[in-house]
Design an enzyme around this catalytic site. Structure first.
Site, PDB file in Angstrom:
ATOM      1  N   GLU A 173      15.086 -20.700   0.448  1.00 51.12           N
ATOM      2  CA  GLU A 173      14.732 -21.834   1.619  1.00 51.12           C
ATOM      3  C   GLU A 173      13.457 -22.552   1.336  1.00 51.12           C
ATOM      4  O   GLU A 173      13.376 -23.657   2.340  1.00 51.12           O
ATOM      5  CB  GLU A 173      14.912 -20.819   2.815  1.00 51.12           C
ATOM      6  CG  GLU A 173      16.119 -20.284   3.356  1.00 51.12           C
ATOM      7  CD  GLU A 173      15.931 -19.115   4.323  1.00 51.12           C
ATOM      8  OE1 GLU A 173      15.036 -18.987   4.775  1.00 51.12           O
ATOM      9  OE2 GLU A 173      17.113 -18.536   4.630  1.00 51.12           O
ATOM     10  N   ASP A 203       0.902  -1.131   0.174  1.00 50.66           N
ATOM     11  CA  ASP A 203      -0.012  -0.002  -0.122  1.00 50.66           C
ATOM     12  C   ASP A 203       0.749   1.348  -0.169  1.00 50.66           C
ATOM     13  O   ASP A 203       1.852   1.321   0.849  1.00 50.66           O
ATOM     14  CB  ASP A 203      -0.702   0.057   1.480  1.00 50.66           C
ATOM     15  CG  ASP A 203      -1.752   1.256   1.312  1.00 50.66           C
ATOM     16  OD1 ASP A 203      -2.665   0.959   0.494  1.00 50.66           O
ATOM     17  OD2 ASP A 203      -1.692   2.019   2.117  1.00 50.66           O
TER      18      ASP A 203
HETATM   19  C1  BGC Z   1      -5.492   2.369  -0.348  1.00 51.00           C
HETATM   20  C2  BGC Z   1      -6.611   3.130   0.436  1.00 51.00           C
HETATM   21  C3  BGC Z   1      -6.302   3.520   1.573  1.00 51.00           C
HETATM   22  C4  BGC Z   1      -4.830   4.461   1.660  1.00 51.00           C
HETATM   23  C5  BGC Z   1      -4.060   4.522   2.977  1.00 51.00           C
HETATM   24  C6  BGC Z   1      -4.542   3.444  -0.553  1.00 51.00           C
HETATM   25  O1  BGC Z   1      -3.483   3.783  -1.311  1.00 51.00           O
HETATM   26  O2  BGC Z   1      -5.565   1.586  -1.531  1.00 51.00           O
HETATM   27  O3  BGC Z   1      -7.755   2.523   0.324  1.00 51.00           O
HETATM   28  O4  BGC Z   1      -7.157   4.435   2.199  1.00 51.00           O
HETATM   29  O5  BGC Z   1      -3.812   3.602   0.823  1.00 51.00           O
HETATM   30  O6  BGC Z   1      -3.702   3.369   3.447  1.00 51.00           O
END
Ligand code: BGC
Length: 584
Positions: free
Chosen positions: A278, A222
């Site tokens: 591993e 993310d």
């Molecule tokens: C995710 C979102 C989220 C944000 C904060 C993003 O890019 O896809 O849904 O709200 O990151 O974590």
């Protein structure tokens, strides 16, 4: 006539195949909204297990689960309180293990979502930091700073948050006095980790290994573009006056694409490769989420061979419905990544973006001005659902033909539209609250899925009734049942059947190693490309276009798949339609 896909025209896999993920189809499960087995109105892991047959019949190679760790759910899981467990509302580690095993028995791999930039303000480390003193090791895992001004009551810098407002929130110290400020790129409930602190990297190393040991085959990573921060956290330069409120953060050069973060991703790649060495037979993948509009050079940085395995090519998802913009979002990315030997990762929907049926059905879908409005700010309700569906069908027919992997977002295989008219009282996205409703946010693409036509079970979403306790966490529109998987099951004209046909044809007739060649100037409304012996033609205009004179290899050509049902004439292409054509 359409050419049936048979072993005689199927592509045989070369002996040494690229890793599975290189051309995989991955299905994004937004866990809260997929299926609710225990009847509390919120999706859960058992609900996913119950619907694995749907995913198997669709033909996906893997599922990516949005964060299902314990979380106060203030950003629906992207606020993680504990990276080593399962959110109780979704199940427990035992259910998770069962999901991995059941998916594997259907040849479906499970990917998770890791959130490295921030955690929840309920995370043990952040709670410990609040209880500790300024300058303590507990605070050093985050960005705590003194405020500016004589009383320290001004934020430490001028950075804007992604979800609206300042990136800083002031705390009250344990002794009750107004205290330091902490940095949060998103909401105040999501404090940013300071990755220059070795505790942070070490915690994530253990986390990745913990889930790999449970059979997870990879991670979607993310918000990687904001993980780095310039030392000293200097003020960002002023943004142009006409910058949209939700866009100011993206012009901050002191965090967005700050280069230091790449060292961490290189370290993750080494960890993954050590793990694979591993554990012979394991082939893991990491896919990074970084929006790099019009900047394939930046995208490329994330897919260096020693960094992420994949990174989403988001430009296509955000493009208006026009030949020039669609091509401009595929060609430069394809050219840059292919020249570097890097993989391509396409998608046209996700949980942060208005659904494609609605995007392409909007009155402004063909206007360049819609480029910046595809996401969250569009509050218009003028949507032609029939046209939008036609175009969304054509768009996925194009995307499924591109070289590389394809990520789908749950519900797009049902042709779900964005729910634009959710009442303010039910909205939950922090973007809505942080902007005082000026941006409606992302709830409209997260409405719980319809599985059946039965309104009494929330259209099959939930084990209990549609209203009262156990009602779905976001209300479903009254016509949701018409989109349900059951309603489409036996209908060859349905969106569901189109997706199944596309995924099966992709395997059968597209050579994963075949590059992409363009046909220019076929017709101003037509985007045309070739993958090996297959032509892919998309007509974004309204009118039927004659093709046969223009394409070499057309004598005896046959339609393999068409985005509209029953179209089997390779010499003509109806409006808002895309076809794959087997050339001779
Ligand atoms: C995710 C979102 C989220 C944000 C904060 C993003 O890019 O896809 O849904 O709200 O990151 O974590």
């Amino acid at each position: 006539m359409s050419t049936p896909i048979s072993p005689s025209n199927a592509v045989t896999s070369p002996a040494a195949r690229a890793p599975w993920w290189r051309d995989a189809v991955v299905y994004q499960v937004y866990v809260r909204s997929f299926a609710d087995a225990d009847g509390d109105g919120v999706g859960d892991l058992a609900g996913i297990i119950d619907h694995l047959d749907h995913l198997e019949a669709l033909g996906v190679d893997a599922v990516w689960l949005t964060p299902c760790y314990p979380s106060p759910q203030l950003d629906h899981g992207y606020d993680v309180a504990d990276y080593f467990d399962i959110e109780p509302a979704y199940g427990d580690l035992g259910t998770f293990d069962r999901l991995v095993a059941e998916a594997r028995s259907r040849s479906i791999r499970v990917l998770m979502d890791v959130v490295p930039n921030h955690c929840s303000s309920q995370h043990g480390w952040f709670q410990a930091a609040l209880a500790a003193a300024p300058g303590s090791p507990e605070r050093a895992r985050f960005y705590f700073r003194d405020g500016r001004g004589p009383r320290g009551d001004l934020p430490p810098n001028n950075w804007r948050s992604v979800f609206g407002g300042s990136t800083w929130t002031r705390i009250t110290e344990p002794d009750g006095t107004p205290g330091q400020w902490y940095l949060h790129t998103f909401s105040p409930w999501q404090p940013d980790f300071d990755w220059s602190n070795p505790d942070v990297a070490a915690m994530f190393d253990s986390m990745l290994t913990f889930w790999f040991d449970r059979g997870v085959e990879g991670f979607r990573v993310d918000a990687v573009a904001v993980v780095g921060k310039a030392p000293g956290l200097p003020d960002a330069p002023p943004v142009a006056e006409n910058t949209a409120e939700n866009d100011a953060w993206s012009h901050n050069p002191y965090t967005v694409f700050w280069p230091d973060a790449h060292a961490h991703w290189r370290s993750w790649r080494r960890l993954v490769e050590r793990y694979e060495d591993e554990h012979p037979g394991r082939e893991l993948v990491t896919v990074s989420e970084a929006y790099t509009p019009d900047r394939p050079d930046l995208l490329l940085q994330y897919v260096n061979p020693d960094e992420f395995h994949q990174s989403f090519c988001f430009d296509l998802m955000l493009a208006p419905w026009r030949v020039d913009t669609l091509r401009a979002t595929i060609e430069p990315v394809y050219d840059a990544l292919t020249a570097a030997g890097a993989p391509l990762t396409w998608t046209i929907n996700n949980h942060d973006t208005q659904r494609s049926v609605t995007r392409y059905g909007r009155a402004d879908a063909t206007e360049l001005s819609s480029w910046t409005k595809n996401n969250l700010v569009y509050t218009g309700t003028e949507v032609d659902a029939v046209l939008g569906t036609l175009r969304a069908r054509a768009a996925i027919t194009l995307a499924a033909a591109l070289p590389g992997s394809l990520y789908l977002y749950q519900g797009e295989e049902l042709g779900l539209p964005e729910v634009l008219d959710l009442p303010d009282s039910v909205r939950q996205d922090p973007i809505f609250f942080r902007t005082d409703g000026r941006e409606i946010g992302r709830d409209g693409c997260r409405v719980p899925l319809p599985w059946s036509a039965d309104p009494l079970t929330s259209f099959g979403f939930s084990a209990t009734r549609a209203s009262g306790p156990g009602a779905p966490w976001l209300p479903q529109p009254s016509d949701w049942g018409t989109y349900s998987a059951d309603a489409q099951q036996d209908d060859p004209a349905s969106v569901l059947h189109l997706y199944r046909r596309l995924l099966s044809a992709r395997r059968a007739v597209l050579d994963p190693d075949a590059g992409l060649d363009w046909w220019d100037a076929l017709h101003p409304d037509v985007l045309a490309l070739r993958r090996g012996g297959v032509a892919v033609v998309l007509n974004v205009g309204e009118h039927r276009v004659a093709l046969h004179d223009a394409l070499p290899g057309y004598d005896g050509a046959a339609v393999l798949v068409a985005s509209v049902v029953g179209h089997d004439d390779p010499a003509h292409l109806p409006g808002n339609t895309c076809c794959w054509i087997q050339l001779r």
